[in-house]
Design a protein around this motif. Structure first.
Motif, short mmCIF file in Angstrom:
data_model
loop_
_atom_site.label_atom_id
_atom_site.label_comp_id
_atom_site.label_asym_id
_atom_site.label_seq_id
_atom_site.Cartn_x
_atom_site.Cartn_y
_atom_site.Cartn_z
N ILE A 258 0.85 -1.20 0.00
CA ILE A 258 0.00 0.00 0.00
C ILE A 258 0.88 1.25 0.00
O ILE A 258 1.95 1.27 0.62
CB ILE A 258 -0.96 -0.03 1.21
CG1 ILE A 258 -2.12 0.95 1.03
CG2 ILE A 258 -0.26 0.19 2.52
CD1 ILE A 258 -3.28 0.68 1.96
N SER A 259 0.45 2.26 -0.71
CA SER A 259 1.23 3.50 -0.80
C SER A 259 1.05 4.33 0.48
O SER A 259 0.03 4.21 1.18
CB SER A 259 0.78 4.31 -2.01
OG SER A 259 -0.57 4.72 -1.86
N PRO A 260 2.01 5.19 0.80
CA PRO A 260 1.92 6.00 2.05
C PRO A 260 0.69 6.89 2.12
O PRO A 260 0.08 7.04 3.18
CB PRO A 260 3.19 6.84 2.02
CG PRO A 260 4.14 6.11 1.15
CD PRO A 260 3.30 5.40 0.13
N ILE A 261 0.28 7.48 0.98
CA ILE A 261 -0.89 8.39 1.00
C ILE A 261 -2.18 7.62 1.26
O ILE A 261 -3.07 8.11 1.98
CB ILE A 261 -0.96 9.20 -0.32
CG1 ILE A 261 -1.99 10.33 -0.16
CG2 ILE A 261 -1.31 8.33 -1.52
CD1 ILE A 261 -1.72 11.51 -1.03
N ASP A 262 -2.29 6.38 0.73
CA ASP A 262 -3.47 5.54 1.02
C ASP A 262 -3.50 5.15 2.49
O ASP A 262 -4.56 5.13 3.13
CB ASP A 262 -3.44 4.27 0.16
CG ASP A 262 -3.61 4.58 -1.31
OD1 ASP A 262 -4.21 5.64 -1.61
OD2 ASP A 262 -3.14 3.79 -2.15
#
Length: 552
Positions: A258-262
């Motif tokens: 998962i990406s940091p912003i998500d």
């Protein structure tokens, strides 16, 4: 022959109108309806017999309260007795009133024949329309002002209640609690779906919604979990084995990266859900405290949440107290009841009270019987809560004991105590509790009075100190002012003396004139001559020396 008199209650006072030609009016009701709008025609039919103005706004309010409750006030009784003519065999006196309740009570107390509706309603409509014109000395503006003032005071008197015993707050809080349950459930399912893409194994380990949201906020990226974060996991889960299982699952998870912003979005949303859960707990505590104040017996008997739902469904505690036990039993199951009546099926045995623990504990064959018994006790508890002055939970505890005994009677056959004996015990205990509460209230009142007395004494001493300070300041100011005035007086005296001396000298000079001026000149001349003599004495030896030189 029937003499019809119409009683009209206005904000300004009571008015009694005599109606002419009653039989003709009764025959020609449509014509009466038309003539009501015309004052000229209406005044030919209706005539003012007597008018009793209210002495004050307070007496007006008392009379209107009595009329609204269907009670005959002393003022109204006196007014009708003095002004309504006595009937005879030939002439019957009929009194027309707007409200049936007040008519029935007048009939009971004074033995009058009262009529409502029909002709009376039309006549009263006309009186209401032309009242300020029919009563001398009353203007339309004064009548409207009286109505407005009485309306405000009547509404204020009706709205007055004990702030601590407000069931509206219970209704709102239980509605909000149900809404929060739905919202928390929906949001937590959204968090499960969202965070499940990254860490799907966590759903199987943790089943509770609030705990799952707290873990989703704590864990974040599952790859960053290690042995150091085990203690924090234990604090949230409250179980060491579960925390260890979460740690092991994170190492071998099948979830996607998962990406940091998500992750930031998931964490912020889960924190919102956790805050909602905390607020729900606070609201539950608030509801518990409010129910113990408003309906303590009902809360003890059936529980805070179920009791609050019953009050909410009824509309108020007063409405619930007015319901019979049969209505309370099926309260909340109206659809099932009407469907059963329509299809001629079995009617429901319970409504909202099904959520009580007593019905859950009873056997299947005894559920209907215990629900009927519990509904009976709920109505008693709600009536005690509604109409008792001192709110206590004594009756609720006794009623709960009775329900427990009835449950054991259904299971074991042990005979329960009689209701009369239980209620006698409850009354004695309630009296003791009320006396204790009274003593506590008196103590509080005494303490409050002492506190107020001390505050007043402190204020008075402070004021005295301030007064002394002010007096000292005033005294010093007065001394300073006196000193200044003395100095000014002295200066003025000196000036006066100087001016007086100068005036005397001026007068002397005016008398002597030239005589005094010459000696002054001579003195000046003397001074000049003295200076000249000294200069001449200095010059003489020099002249002698020069002469000797010349002779030589």
């Amino acid at each position: 022959m029937v003499l019809l008199h119409v009683l009209f209650e206005h904000a300004a006072g009571y008015a009694l109108f005599a109606v002419k030609e009653v039989e003709e009016i009764g025959m020609l009701l449509p014509q009466v309806e038309e003539s009501v709008l015309n004052l000229g025609k209406f005044s030919m039919v209706v005539k003012l017999a007597a008018f009793f103005p209210f002495k004050s706004a307070q007496s007006a309010l008392e009379n209107m309260n009595a009329v609204s409750e269907g009670v005959v006030h002393e003022d109204l009784k006196l007014f009708i007795e003095t002004n309504l003519p006595a009937g005879s065999k030939k002439k019957k006196v009929l009194l027309g009133v707007a409200d049936g309740k007040i008519g029935a009570s007048l009939q009971e107390e004074l033995g009058l024949l009262c009529q409502t509706g029909g002709v009376v309603a039309e006549v009263l409509r006309g009186v209401r329309l032309h009242f300020h014109s029919l009563v001398k000395g009353l203007t339309a503006q004064a009548a409207s002002k009286a109505q407005l003032g009485l309306g405000h005071s009547y509404s204020r008197a009706k709205v007055k209640f004990n702030v601590n015993r407000v069931d509206n707050m219970i209704i709102q809080s239980i509605a909000l609690l149900d809404q929060l349950d739905k919202d928390i459930n929906t949001f937590s399912m959204r968090v499960r779906e969202w965070y499940g893409y990254h860490f799907p194994e966590l759903i199987k380990i943790v089943s509770d919604n609030s705990t799952y949201c707290a873990l989703a906020r704590l864990i974040g990226n599952r790859k960053e979990l290690n042995e150091e974060s085990l203690e924090k996991l234990e604090e949230v889960v409250m179980d060491g084995s579960k925390a260890q299982a979460i740690l092991e699952a994170s190492r071998s998870s099948m979830g996607m990266d998962i990406s940091p912003i998500d992750l930031i979005n998931i964490e912020s949303f889960s924190s919102r859900v956790v805050s909602l859960v905390k607020y729900r707990q606070e609201l539950q505590e608030y509801l518990h405290s409010k129910m113990s104040q408003v309906a303590p017996n009902l809360a003890v008997l059936i529980g805070e949440v179920v009791g609050a739902r019953l009050i909410s469904h009824a509309g108020s505690l007063t409405n619930l107290a007015k319901y019979p036990a049969s209505t309370v039993q099926i309260l909340g199951a109206e659809k099932a009841l009407f469907r059963a009546l329509k299809t001629r099926g079995n009617t429901p045995k319970y409504g909202l009270i099904f959520h009580s623990t007593f019905i859950g504990r009873a056997a299947a064959k005894n559920k209907g019987r215990i629900s009927r018994y519990l509904a009976n006790k709920c109505t008693i508890a709600s009536r005690i809560d509604c109409f008792s002055d001192v709110p206590t939970s004594v009756f609720g505890n006794k009623l709960k004991e009775q329900v427990e005994e009835r449950l054991s009677f259904y299971e074991t056959g042990e005979a329960p105590r009689k209701n009369v004996d239980v209620m006698k015990e409850a009354i004695i205990e309630a009296g003791e509790v009320a006396a204790e509460l009274k003593r506590k209230m008196e103590k509080k009142e005494k303490k409050r009075k002492k506190r107020e007395k001390k505050q007043l004494e402190a204020l008075s001493t402070a004021e005295d100190g301030e007064e002394e300070h002010v007096q000292k300041a005033k005294f010093t100011e007065e001394i300073d002012q006196n000193a200044e005035t003395e100095n000014i007086v002295k200066k003025k005296k000196k000036k006066k003396q100087q001016t007086e001396e100068e005036e005397e000298e001026a007068e002397d000079l005016a008398e002597n004139g030239i005589e005094e001026t010459t000696p002054a000149k001579k003195k000046k001349k003397k001074r000049k001559s003295e200076v000249l003599e000294v200069v001449e004495e200095e010059e003489e030896p020099q002249q002698v020396k020069t002469k000797k030189k010349k002779e030589k």
